[in-house]
Design a protein around this motif. Structure first.
Motif, PDB file in Angstrom:
ATOM      1  N   LEU A  46     -14.706  -5.074  -9.785  1.00  0.00           N
ATOM      2  CA  LEU A  46     -16.069  -4.679  -9.905  1.00  0.00           C
ATOM      3  C   LEU A  46     -16.543  -4.771 -11.421  1.00  0.00           C
ATOM      4  O   LEU A  46     -15.436  -3.499 -12.504  1.00  0.00           O
ATOM      5  CB  LEU A  46     -16.162  -3.553  -9.375  1.00  0.00           C
ATOM      6  CG  LEU A  46     -17.006  -2.690 -10.459  1.00  0.00           C
ATOM      7  CD1 LEU A  46     -18.067  -3.161  -9.403  1.00  0.00           C
ATOM      8  CD2 LEU A  46     -16.676  -0.281  -9.615  1.00  0.00           C
ATOM      9  N   PRO A  47     -16.900  -5.761 -11.941  1.00  0.00           N
ATOM     10  CA  PRO A  47     -16.785  -6.109 -13.628  1.00  0.00           C
ATOM     11  C   PRO A  47     -17.537  -4.938 -13.993  1.00  0.00           C
ATOM     12  O   PRO A  47     -18.836  -4.435 -13.319  1.00  0.00           O
ATOM     13  CB  PRO A  47     -17.360  -7.519 -13.445  1.00  0.00           C
ATOM     14  CG  PRO A  47     -16.947  -8.604 -12.541  1.00  0.00           C
ATOM     15  CD  PRO A  47     -17.261  -6.864 -10.962  1.00  0.00           C
ATOM     16  N   ALA A  48     -17.478  -4.875 -15.131  1.00  0.00           N
ATOM     17  CA  ALA A  48     -18.102  -3.306 -15.831  1.00  0.00           C
ATOM     18  C   ALA A  48     -18.818  -4.442 -16.696  1.00  0.00           C
ATOM     19  O   ALA A  48     -19.213  -5.617 -16.947  1.00  0.00           O
ATOM     20  CB  ALA A  48     -16.671  -2.890 -17.496  1.00  0.00           C
ATOM     21  N   LEU A  49     -20.208  -3.360 -16.989  1.00  0.00           N
ATOM     22  CA  LEU A  49     -21.472  -4.110 -17.491  1.00  0.00           C
ATOM     23  C   LEU A  49     -20.268  -4.510 -19.401  1.00  0.00           C
ATOM     24  O   LEU A  49     -21.280  -4.777 -19.834  1.00  0.00           O
ATOM     25  CB  LEU A  49     -22.267  -2.931 -17.561  1.00  0.00           C
ATOM     26  CG  LEU A  49     -23.064  -2.573 -15.922  1.00  0.00           C
ATOM     27  CD1 LEU A  49     -24.362  -1.834 -16.483  1.00  0.00           C
ATOM     28  CD2 LEU A  49     -23.480  -3.536 -15.494  1.00  0.00           C
ATOM     29  N   ARG A  50     -20.505  -3.546 -19.442  1.00  0.00           N
ATOM     30  CA  ARG A  50     -19.613  -3.691 -20.713  1.00  0.00           C
ATOM     31  C   ARG A  50     -18.541  -2.637 -20.979  1.00  0.00           C
ATOM     32  O   ARG A  50     -17.816  -1.916 -20.391  1.00  0.00           O
ATOM     33  CB  ARG A  50     -20.779  -3.359 -22.156  1.00  0.00           C
ATOM     34  CG  ARG A  50     -21.174  -1.993 -21.927  1.00  0.00           C
ATOM     35  CD  ARG A  50     -22.558  -1.737 -22.924  1.00  0.00           C
ATOM     36  NE  ARG A  50     -22.961  -0.265 -23.252  1.00  0.00           N
ATOM     37  CZ  ARG A  50     -23.599   0.635 -22.829  1.00  0.00           C
ATOM     38  NH1 ARG A  50     -24.411  -0.465 -21.445  1.00  0.00           N
ATOM     39  NH2 ARG A  50     -23.866   1.365 -22.694  1.00  0.00           N
ATOM     40  N   ARG A  51     -17.299  -3.151 -22.326  1.00  0.00           N
ATOM     41  CA  ARG A  51     -16.505  -1.478 -22.304  1.00  0.00           C
ATOM     42  C   ARG A  51     -17.023  -0.876 -23.630  1.00  0.00           C
ATOM     43  O   ARG A  51     -17.534  -1.776 -24.945  1.00  0.00           O
ATOM     44  CB  ARG A  51     -15.126  -2.198 -22.728  1.00  0.00           C
ATOM     45  CG  ARG A  51     -14.054  -1.714 -23.255  1.00  0.00           C
ATOM     46  CD  ARG A  51     -12.988  -2.400 -22.850  1.00  0.00           C
ATOM     47  NE  ARG A  51     -12.832  -2.657 -20.871  1.00  0.00           N
ATOM     48  CZ  ARG A  51     -11.973  -3.437 -20.963  1.00  0.00           C
ATOM     49  NH1 ARG A  51     -10.745  -3.646 -21.711  1.00  0.00           N
ATOM     50  NH2 ARG A  51     -11.700  -3.697 -19.661  1.00  0.00           N
ATOM     51  N   VAL A  52     -16.575   0.135 -24.017  1.00  0.00           N
ATOM     52  CA  VAL A  52     -16.677   0.583 -24.522  1.00  0.00           C
ATOM     53  C   VAL A  52     -15.788   1.461 -25.460  1.00  0.00           C
ATOM     54  O   VAL A  52     -14.335   1.806 -25.182  1.00  0.00           O
ATOM     55  CB  VAL A  52     -17.178   2.183 -25.075  1.00  0.00           C
ATOM     56  CG1 VAL A  52     -17.709   3.146 -25.928  1.00  0.00           C
ATOM     57  CG2 VAL A  52     -18.494   1.938 -24.428  1.00  0.00           C
ATOM     58  N   GLY A  53     -15.358   0.847 -26.743  1.00  0.00           N
ATOM     59  CA  GLY A  53     -14.102   1.275 -27.745  1.00  0.00           C
ATOM     60  C   GLY A  53     -12.376   0.195 -26.831  1.00  0.00           C
ATOM     61  O   GLY A  53     -13.110  -1.012 -26.866  1.00  0.00           O
ATOM     62  N   GLY A  54     -11.061   0.588 -27.224  1.00  0.00           N
ATOM     63  CA  GLY A  54     -10.906   0.330 -26.492  1.00  0.00           C
ATOM     64  C   GLY A  54      -9.788  -1.480 -28.085  1.00  0.00           C
ATOM     65  O   GLY A  54      -9.233  -1.692 -27.971  1.00  0.00           O
ATOM     66  N   SER A  55     -10.284  -0.707 -29.132  1.00  0.00           N
ATOM     67  CA  SER A  55     -10.129  -1.876 -30.225  1.00  0.00           C
ATOM     68  C   SER A  55      -8.456  -1.287 -30.624  1.00  0.00           C
ATOM     69  O   SER A  55      -8.555  -2.355 -31.942  1.00  0.00           O
ATOM     70  CB  SER A  55     -11.155  -1.356 -31.380  1.00  0.00           C
ATOM     71  OG  SER A  55     -11.010  -0.389 -32.007  1.00  0.00           O
ATOM     72  N   ASP A  56      -7.819  -0.262 -30.415  1.00  0.00           N
ATOM     73  CA  ASP A  56      -7.223  -0.151 -31.102  1.00  0.00           C
ATOM     74  C   ASP A  56      -5.916  -0.624 -29.810  1.00  0.00           C
ATOM     75  O   ASP A  56      -4.402  -0.690 -30.644  1.00  0.00           O
ATOM     76  CB  ASP A  56      -6.065   1.072 -31.343  1.00  0.00           C
ATOM     77  CG  ASP A  56      -7.072   2.565 -29.438  1.00  0.00           C
ATOM     78  OD1 ASP A  56      -6.982   1.905 -28.930  1.00  0.00           O
ATOM     79  OD2 ASP A  56      -6.470   3.333 -29.970  1.00  0.00           O
ATOM     80  N   GLY A  57      -6.227  -0.870 -29.128  1.00  0.00           N
ATOM     81  CA  GLY A  57      -4.987  -1.846 -28.154  1.00  0.00           C
ATOM     82  C   GLY A  57      -4.289  -0.514 -27.285  1.00  0.00           C
ATOM     83  O   GLY A  57      -2.906  -0.986 -26.620  1.00  0.00           O
ATOM     84  N   VAL A  58      -4.625   0.211 -27.730  1.00  0.00           N
ATOM     85  CA  VAL A  58      -3.648   1.255 -26.990  1.00  0.00           C
ATOM     86  C   VAL A  58      -3.764   1.729 -25.578  1.00  0.00           C
ATOM     87  O   VAL A  58      -3.831   1.749 -24.361  1.00  0.00           O
ATOM     88  CB  VAL A  58      -3.561   2.665 -27.962  1.00  0.00           C
ATOM     89  CG1 VAL A  58      -2.855   4.132 -26.820  1.00  0.00           C
ATOM     90  CG2 VAL A  58      -2.599   1.616 -28.414  1.00  0.00           C
ATOM     91  N   SER A  59      -5.745   2.702 -25.303  1.00  0.00           N
ATOM     92  CA  SER A  59      -6.212   3.391 -24.309  1.00  0.00           C
ATOM     93  C   SER A  59      -6.899   2.329 -23.394  1.00  0.00           C
ATOM     94  O   SER A  59      -6.884   2.338 -22.353  1.00  0.00           O
ATOM     95  CB  SER A  59      -7.417   5.122 -25.164  1.00  0.00           C
ATOM     96  OG  SER A  59      -8.267   3.291 -25.323  1.00  0.00           O
ATOM     97  N   GLY A  60      -7.263   0.531 -24.211  1.00  0.00           N
ATOM     98  CA  GLY A  60      -8.107   0.318 -23.688  1.00  0.00           C
ATOM     99  C   GLY A  60      -9.801   0.404 -23.384  1.00  0.00           C
ATOM    100  O   GLY A  60     -10.091  -0.877 -23.040  1.00  0.00           O
ATOM    101  N   GLY A  61     -10.014   1.064 -24.108  1.00  0.00           N
ATOM    102  CA  GLY A  61     -11.748   0.867 -23.969  1.00  0.00           C
ATOM    103  C   GLY A  61     -11.887   1.711 -22.485  1.00  0.00           C
ATOM    104  O   GLY A  61     -10.929   2.114 -21.744  1.00  0.00           O
TER     105      GLY A  61
END
Length: 649
Positions: free
Chosen positions: A491-506
């Motif tokens: 189920l591909p995402a339309l887009r990802r919000v955040g996740g730039s810190d590499g911890v929560s993954g967005g």
């Protein structure tokens, strides 16, 4: 021709067994025939429904002997684990329920108080029965009740620490407690550890068969005269020690020991149990059995002995093929890929290498996998030690079993901020193994652990991605949890919000329907893990009712991603859908995060009620709980109607 001879000739013995009392009149010849009929019955029934076959084929004679020597339900029978109780069910009037074994309206796969007065404990987690037995025997002694407690314990269960805590206490009493050690050298896989090595030394000794004959002859020749009989047995046992292997591990605890007994020799088993019963104190009867005994495909299946197959062909023992991709298989493949790239990654499991997928890593890197036996507490703290020494352990267990190691995860791993990844298979409502195996508590129980992060993949692609994110964390523990069965389509995402810190993954945006009528959309659906597809379908139905809807997958559900809080601020209603208990679950966590951030948006949580839920398929149980697209969409529309201005729909 006598009635008995007629039954032997035409195979009707089993159909005439309606309770334990019917066993006591049978001759040795009839018992042999009955044992064969029981094995045929098990193969025929389990081949259609799936279930625990190998363990039960191995305990036919043991169970017959238990019911002939003792008087159930006055004498109380405990099985550790309960998956070896099918023969017990057959002998206590439940043959008719096997057509729906582990299915709604049929028999539980474990002992069940609701089914029979002959059943007592039903939690089906290993290494617990001896503690139950200790308490029961003490209670009967205190009340002066003339009854025995009989516990059948697999040698695999003896790898669990609780067994030894119980034995230490049992040895300090003189209560009527008989412990049958069903030693087949296996739990799911071959039993491991010092105890296993000790018993294997005994089994593999060239003189073992002679010793079995010695025990059999000695037992058969010993008169039944009460306690002095046991002195003779004790002398026989000392001879066995000298001939085969040291038997001091039970003696050192102060427990009387009989064995080894050929667990498939009906006469020898009965003789040993009668004498153990006559001792009127705690006794261990060591019976050596073969898992899958009497059914060639199981005996020849060295890897698993058809331990717990799905439906299979009874003639050949071959599983009926399934072409679908399983969650466990995706994890196993990706773990090997990660280990190829990272030599610091090691695997740990608790006697379940094949069921959890760790076996694939073990086949490629045997020196990097540790099977600790049925000892989840030890697994967690041993993983902590590995992490302290610079490795990244991946501990793979069923979700329901990690509950046993809460203290170790909390204080031994998390308090030291150690990078240990726990992979929880069979998370959520799992179906046929029943309420003790439903993995619905992990997100609630472990959500209180400081610094621990929990990921819930929605499909194969996110499982692979989140596993890699988990092992990249180097400042604390992680949990990756997924259900059993087939993986849904990606189920591909339309887009990802955040996740730039590499911890929560967005946070992944899975679907968007409609536009905001003013500054906010109507409904934010937070679909946790495998409920991603369900969330998307619910959103489509709610949109048809006139509501604008956004569906998100938080990916990492603990701690609650800050991006999720920001998205909630943009909606009038938040609805969480999770495959876990509502009490303390993701819904509660999101609600708290909104309160802490002073985001005044109402929240409704859909999840599993904090109760014991009956047997059935995953689909049946979710339907009972109202967790279907139709039910949830109806609820969402009703909730939204109370907070969305009339002009927007």
């Amino acid at each position: 021709m006598s009635v008995e001879e007629d039954q032997v000739s035409d195979g009707r013995l089993l159909s005439n067994i309606n309770g334990p009392q019917d066993l006591k009149r049978l001759t040795a010849e009839e018992l042999s025939v009955l044992a064969a009929e029981i094995r045929d019955f098990l193969v025929a029934k389990v081949s259609r429904t799936g279930g625990h076959l190998g363990p039960n084929l191995g305990v036919v004679e043991l169970t017959l002997a238990m019911h002939r020597v003792f008087d159930s339900p006055r004498d109380r029978f405990l099985f550790d684990t309960g998956h070896q109780a099918y023969v017990h069910k057959i002998l206590t009037g439940r043959q008719g329920g096997f057509d729906l074994l582990r299915q709604r309206g049929g028999l539980s796969g474990y002992p069940s108080q609701a089914e029979s007065e002959h059943d007592l404990i039903e939690n089906s987690h290993a290494s617990t029965a001896l503690s139950y037995a200790d308490g029961m025997a003490k209670a009967y002694a205190l009340r002066g009740e003339d009854r025995h407690v009989v516990a059948m314990v697999g040698d695999g269960a003896l790898t669990g620490g609780m067994c030894w805590e119980a034995l230490n206490n049992i040895a300090a009493t003189d209560n009527r407690l008989v412990i049958i050690v069903n030693d087949n050298g296996r739990s799911y896989a071959p039993t491991i550890g010092g105890l296993s090595d000790h018993l294997a030394m005994l089994r593999l000794n060239p003189g073992y068969e002679k010793v079995l004959d010695l025990v059999k002859d000695s037992l058969g020749a010993t008169p039944v005269v009460g306690k002095p009989v046991y002195e003779v047995l004790h002398a026989v046992k000392r001879g066995i020690k000298d001939a085969v292997a040291p038997q001091s591990m039970f003696e050192d605890l102060g427990l009387k020991y009989v064995g080894p007994i050929d667990g498939h020799d009906q006469s020898a088993v009965e003789s040993a149990l009668r004498r153990a019963k006559g001792f009127n104190g705690p006794v261990i009867v060591h019976a050596v059995t073969k898992k899958g005994f009497g059914y060639r495909p199981a005996e020849e299946d060295e890897a698993d002995c058809l331990h717990s197959p799905g439906a299979f062909d009874a003639e050949s023992g071959k599983l009926l093929a399934s072409s679908s991709v399983k969650w466990t298989g995706v994890f196993a493949d990706e773990l090997v890929s990660v280990a190829d790239e990272r030599p610091d990654v090691v695997g740990i499991t608790a006697a379940m290498a094949e069921p959890t997928g760790i076996a694939k890593l073990a086949r490629k890197y045997p020196e990097r996998v540790y099977d600790v036996g049925i000892a989840e507490q030890h697994a967690a703290t041993s993983a902590a030690g590995l992490a302290l020494a610079g490795l990244h352990p991946v501990v793979a267990v069923y979700a329901t079993f990690l509950n046993r190691a809460f203290d170790q995860v909390l204080l031994d791993v998390a308090m030291h901020r150690l990078p240990v990844t726990f992979v929880l298979d069979r998370a959520g409502v799992t179906g046929p193994d029943g309420p003790s195996h439903y993995g619905v508590w992990d997100m609630s129980v472990f959500g209180v652990v400081p610094g621990l992060r929990i990921a819930a993949p929605r499909d194969a692609a996110t499982l692979r991605e989140e596993l890699r994110e988990a092992v990249a964390v180097d400042d604390g523990p992680t949990i990756l949890r997924f259900p059993t069965g087939s993986v849904p389509a990606d189920l591909p995402a339309l887009r990802r919000v955040g996740g730039s810190d590499g911890v929560s993954g967005g946070v992944d945006i899975l679907a968007e329907h409609g536009t905001a009528s003013d500054d906010r959309k109507d409904v934010l659906i937070v679909a946790v893990g495998a409920f991603g597809h369900l969330g998307v379908e619910v959103a489509a139905r709610a949109f048809e009712q006139g509501y604008s809807v956004t569906v998100v997958d938080p990916r990492w559900v603990r701690p609650v991603p800050i991006e999720l809080v920001a998205l909630a601020r943009e909606h009038r209603l938040v609805v969480t859908i999770e495959d876990g208990v509502r009490n303390g679950g993701v819904g509660d966590a999101v609600a708290k995060a909104l309160r802490d951030a002073e985001v005044d948006v109402p929240l409704r949580d859909v999840g599993v009620p904090n109760d014991w839920h009956p047997y059935g398929t995953r689909g049946q149980i979710l339907a009972d709980l109202g967790i279907t697209a139709q039910d949830v969409a109806r609820d969402v529309a009703a909730w939204a109607s109370r907070v969305v201005p009339a002009r927007t729909h």
